[in-house]
Design a protein around this motif. Structure first.
Motif, PDB file in Angstrom:
ATOM      1  N   ASP A 131      -4.855 -22.418  44.100  1.00 16.65           N
ATOM      2  CA  ASP A 131      -6.014 -21.602  44.480  1.00 16.65           C
ATOM      3  C   ASP A 131      -6.004 -20.315  43.663  1.00 16.65           C
ATOM      4  OD1 ASP A 131      -8.044 -20.199  45.647  1.00 16.65           O
ATOM      5  OD2 ASP A 131      -7.297 -20.340  47.703  1.00 16.65           O
TER       6      ASP A 131
ATOM      7  N   GLU B 295     -12.045 -21.639  39.147  1.00 18.18           N
ATOM      8  CA  GLU B 295     -12.004 -22.964  39.744  1.00 18.18           C
ATOM      9  C   GLU B 295     -10.563 -23.285  40.095  1.00 18.18           C
ATOM     10  OE1 GLU B 295     -13.655 -25.792  37.106  1.00 18.18           O
ATOM     11  OE2 GLU B 295     -15.664 -24.894  37.085  1.00 18.18           O
ATOM     12  N   ASN B 296     -10.368 -23.892  41.253  1.00 18.77           N
ATOM     13  CA  ASN B 296      -9.022 -24.296  41.624  1.00 18.77           C
ATOM     14  C   ASN B 296      -8.506 -25.314  40.626  1.00 18.77           C
ATOM     15  OD1 ASN B 296      -9.196 -22.609  43.808  1.00 18.77           O
ATOM     16  ND2 ASN B 296      -9.743 -24.243  45.241  1.00 18.77           N
TER      17      ASN B 296
END
Length: 383
Positions: A150, A161-162
């Motif tokens: 994360d 973006e993860n």
């Protein structure tokens, strides 16, 4: 088409660069995530008025044979071996010659500064380096055997973006590593329909976080003090061996080729932890003035109390607060606390695992963790 296994390395300091280096030329897809805008970690090289100076770690000392060989491969004609020795001083400021047994030790840096070390390792590894992003927590998808990293929506260079990864390596200092682990705890109730992952369970992550926090760290105010004159001394640096003096370390940056113009002096003064904690709320200019006065008294030169410019970096978690002369084994000391998580692809290469505030120890740890990752994916070292 099956994608190659992905490895996410948190932190682009020396340990993270060591992991990436060990994984170079492998079939693994490596992404290094760095919170700051540049790679380097505590190898912080600053530039000002024609000077370049190492205001974090000052040099790379001799470590394992592998480290010594590796650093020489990074030489593009700019590798610097500091020739002058390190002397010592005590609580009363009495200066003594250094340890003759270590007189032949190498003290490496680069003309461009010590930050060249991790950056060049990362460049040659082929890893993708994403700066300006902060890892906030991890999630383990046990059914798929992968990790979700994360980024917390804090990436500045691109839309956050993860990141999905088959393995994750945490390299930040113990307190920062513990924060990531604590934020990763799954506090939900376990049920038959949604059993908790072994590695996402609260006890597992809390135990890892507590292990990361168990190593105390010292705070260090690191000052650059510049003067428009030469300062001749028979040593490169002085180190306080009893930890009873307000100054912990003072070095003549001009002993490093390419760092300071001729006819000038630039001192790096790193203050003791107690002094640094006491001065956390002191204005930078006032703190620098007091530090310069301490250095002037130590070197018995009143001119040093009045630098023409200064720089300051406050390192809250500068280095593990352990015996600086302890010859700990980076592969055995403290690592058992984290090895169980490696079965699920979670690796820790922080200096909290070995307790040594040394650049060579961080590099050794990163290389060793990278080797284990290669082994876990069935890829032996090819270089």
């Amino acid at each position: 088409m099956t994608r190659p296994p992905r490895v996410a390395v948190v932190g682009a300091g020396v340990a993270g660069a060591g992991v990436a280096s060990a994984l170079g030329e492998s079939a693994l897809e490596v992404t290094v995530l760095e919170r700051d805008d540049v790679a380097g970690g505590r190898t912080a090289t600053h530039r000002r008025d024609g000077c370049r100076y190492d205001i974090g770690a000052n040099y790379l000392s001799d470590g394992s044979e592998r480290v010594s060989e590796l650093v020489r491969t990074l030489d593009d004609g700019d590798l610097v071996d500091i020739g002058a020795s390190v002397w010592t001083f005590d609580a009363d400021g009495r200066i003594s010659p250094g340890d003759e047994a270590r007189a032949d030790d190498h003290r490496w840096t680069f003309e461009g500064g010590l930050a060249t070390l991790p950056r060049r390792l990362l460049e040659r590894s082929g890893a993708t380096v994403r700066t300006g992003c902060s890892v906030t927590s991890l999630e383990y998808a046990s059914d798929e055997g992968r990790w979700i990293v994360d980024l917390g929506g804090e990436e500045t260079n691109a839309a956050a973006e993860n990141l999905d990864a088959d393995a994750v390596v945490l390299t930040p200092p113990g307190p920062a590593t513990a924060s990531i682990l604590e934020a990763s705890v799954d506090g939900s109730e376990e049920s038959e329909s949604q059993p908790q992952s072994t590695f996402q369970s609260q006890p597992q992550f809390q135990a890892l976080a507590e292990a990361a926090r168990s190593t105390p760290y010292r705070s260090v105010h690191s000052f650059a003090l510049h003067y428009p004159f030469d300062l001749e001394r028979p040593f490169y640096a002085l180190v306080n061996t009893d930890r009873e003096h307000p100054v912990g370390w003072v070095a003549r940056e001009g002993e490093k080729r390419g760092h300071v113009p001729e006819g000038e002096t630039l001192l790096i003064a790193q203050m003791a932890s107690d002094w640094s904690v006491t001065h956390r709320s002191t204005a930078a200019a006032d703190a620098a003035s007091e530090a310069a006065a301490r250095v002037a008294a130590l070197l018995e030169d009143d001119r040093l109390a009045d630098p023409d410019w200064t720089d300051l970096v406050e390192w809250r978690d500068a280095l593990p607060d352990t015996d600086p002369d302890a010859d700990a084994d980076a592969e055995t000391t403290g690592t058992d606390r984290f090895r169980g998580a490696e079965l699920a692809g979670l690796f820790v290469a922080s200096d909290c695992t070995h307790g040594r505030g040394r650049i060579h120890a961080a590099l050794e740890r990163g290389l060793a963790v990278g080797d284990r990752i290669r082994g876990s994916f069935g890829s032996d070292r090819s270089h």
